[in-house]
Design an enzyme around this catalytic site. Structure first.
Site, PDB file in Angstrom:
ATOM      1  N   HIS A 210       0.813  -1.212   0.000  1.00 35.72           N
ATOM      2  CA  HIS A 210       0.000   0.000   0.000  1.00 35.72           C
ATOM      3  C   HIS A 210       0.856   1.275   0.000  1.00 35.72           C
ATOM      4  O   HIS A 210       1.922   1.342   0.596  1.00 35.72           O
ATOM      5  CB  HIS A 210      -0.922   0.010   1.220  1.00 35.72           C
ATOM      6  CG  HIS A 210      -0.182  -0.022   2.535  1.00 35.72           C
ATOM      7  ND1 HIS A 210       0.290   1.094   3.168  1.00 35.72           N
ATOM      8  CD2 HIS A 210       0.173  -1.063   3.325  1.00 35.72           C
ATOM      9  CE1 HIS A 210       0.884   0.770   4.302  1.00 35.72           C
ATOM     10  NE2 HIS A 210       0.835  -0.540   4.417  1.00 35.72           N
ATOM     11  N   ASP A 211       0.364   2.270  -0.727  1.00 33.73           N
ATOM     12  CA  ASP A 211       0.967   3.610  -0.770  1.00 33.73           C
ATOM     13  C   ASP A 211       2.367   3.630  -1.381  1.00 33.73           C
ATOM     14  O   ASP A 211       3.111   4.593  -1.199  1.00 33.73           O
ATOM     15  CB  ASP A 211       1.005   4.234   0.633  1.00 33.73           C
ATOM     16  CG  ASP A 211      -0.369   4.315   1.276  1.00 33.73           C
ATOM     17  OD1 ASP A 211      -1.193   5.112   0.799  1.00 33.73           O
ATOM     18  OD2 ASP A 211      -0.626   3.554   2.231  1.00 33.73           O
TER      19      ASP A 211
ATOM     20  N   GLY B 254       5.207  -0.957   2.778  1.00 37.38           N
ATOM     21  CA  GLY B 254       4.354   0.186   2.478  1.00 37.38           C
ATOM     22  C   GLY B 254       5.147   1.476   2.309  1.00 37.38           C
ATOM     23  O   GLY B 254       6.221   1.652   2.875  1.00 37.38           O
TER      24      GLY B 254
END
Length: 285
Positions: free
Chosen positions: A131-132, A149
């Site tokens: 994520h991100d 992340g």
């Protein structure tokens, strides 16, 4: 771009076994093979190919002419315990190729809210984009690489097989991460790192030469590297003084300025240290 129910009107080929949710947007000339699943908030741009058994979900956009191989999953929920189902996003650029069993998770509200992969990238088998994360253009991620992340990887970087990148690490433009390397800190543009715990071992000379960098500029970059990152026994001043010396003498060079700008950006991880990394077996021996 048409709704999934009208996809046959857009010259797309959708296998009867594929499950396309109402609300999904399908471009022209899209191929969706057997046993694929596409969620209601997905946008699939023109010419995309989902070969078979591909799952795409969330607020995800697949860029024009990108290709997804069997058992890859794109835009699913992040592995973050703080995530509570917020409508975060995932965007994949044009002509990117995603091979078998790659996982790319959407962003989190506590992060940037979006995961991005640029255009013309190659993500090889069983790699994971958390994520991100933000990947630039023409990035190559080799088999079994895992990104934590919030990792940022700039254009033209290469991450070799089974490397592991710590969350919040930045990898600069055209940098090279060696295979089975654990990267806990930032890698400068055009840098090359290697080892059980990554150490900066030089510049990515092969990429520089293959991309037309002339001998005069290579000589400048070699001098910059040796000034910024001398071996411990050759360090005569603190890093800030070495950085200022590089600014004063070579700041006119675009590539040198890229390195300087990267170093001066805020960082949560610091820079990878210079030197040959020593493996556990070497230490024991």
């Amino acid at each position: 771009m048409v709704d999934a129910v009208d996809a046959t009107m857009s010259d797309s080929e959708i296998h009867p076994s594929a499950i396309i949710a109402s609300g999904a947007k399908i471009g022209r000339g899209v191929t969706i093979g057997p046993w694929c699943s596409v969620g209601p908030d997905v946008i699939i741009e023109d010419g995309v190919k989902l070969i078979a058994n591909v799952v795409v979900d969330g607020h995800t956009t697949l860029g024009k002419d990108s290709v997804y191989y069997p058992f890859s999953t794109i835009g699913l929920a992040p592995q973050d315990l703080k995530y509570k189902g917020e409508p975060t996003r995932c965007i994949i650029g044009s002509r990117t190729v995603v091979r078998e069993q790659v996982t790319i998770h959407r962003g989190t509200e506590s992060g940037d809210g979006i995961t991005t992969v640029g255009s013309d990238c190659l993500l090889m088998v069983n790699s994971h984009i958390a994520h991100d994360c933000h990947l630039g253009n023409r990035v190559i991620i080799v088999n079994n690489v895992v990104l934590g992340g919030h990792v940022h990887i700039d254009d033209d970087a290469r991450v070799m097989g089974s490397a592991a990148i710590h969350q919040f690490v930045r990898i600069g433009k055209a940098a090279l991460v060696g295979g089975v390397t654990g990267v806990e800190s930032d890698v400068i543009p055009y840098g090359s790192v290697l080892g059980n715990r990554a150490r900066l071992v030089g510049m990515h000379w092969i990429w520089l030469k293959r991309n037309g960098v002339q001998n005069e500029e290579l000589h400048v970059l070699r001098h910059v590297y040796r000034t910024l990152f001398p071996r411990e026994e050759n360090q005569t001043c603190v890093f800030e003084e070495r950085l200022q010396a590089v600014k004063d003498k070579f700041g006119h060079s675009d590539r040198v300025q890229e390195i300087i700008d990267f170093i001066e950006q805020p960082s949560r991880r610091g820079l990878v240290k210079v030197g040959r990394s020593i493996s556990s077996s070497e230490k024991e021996g």
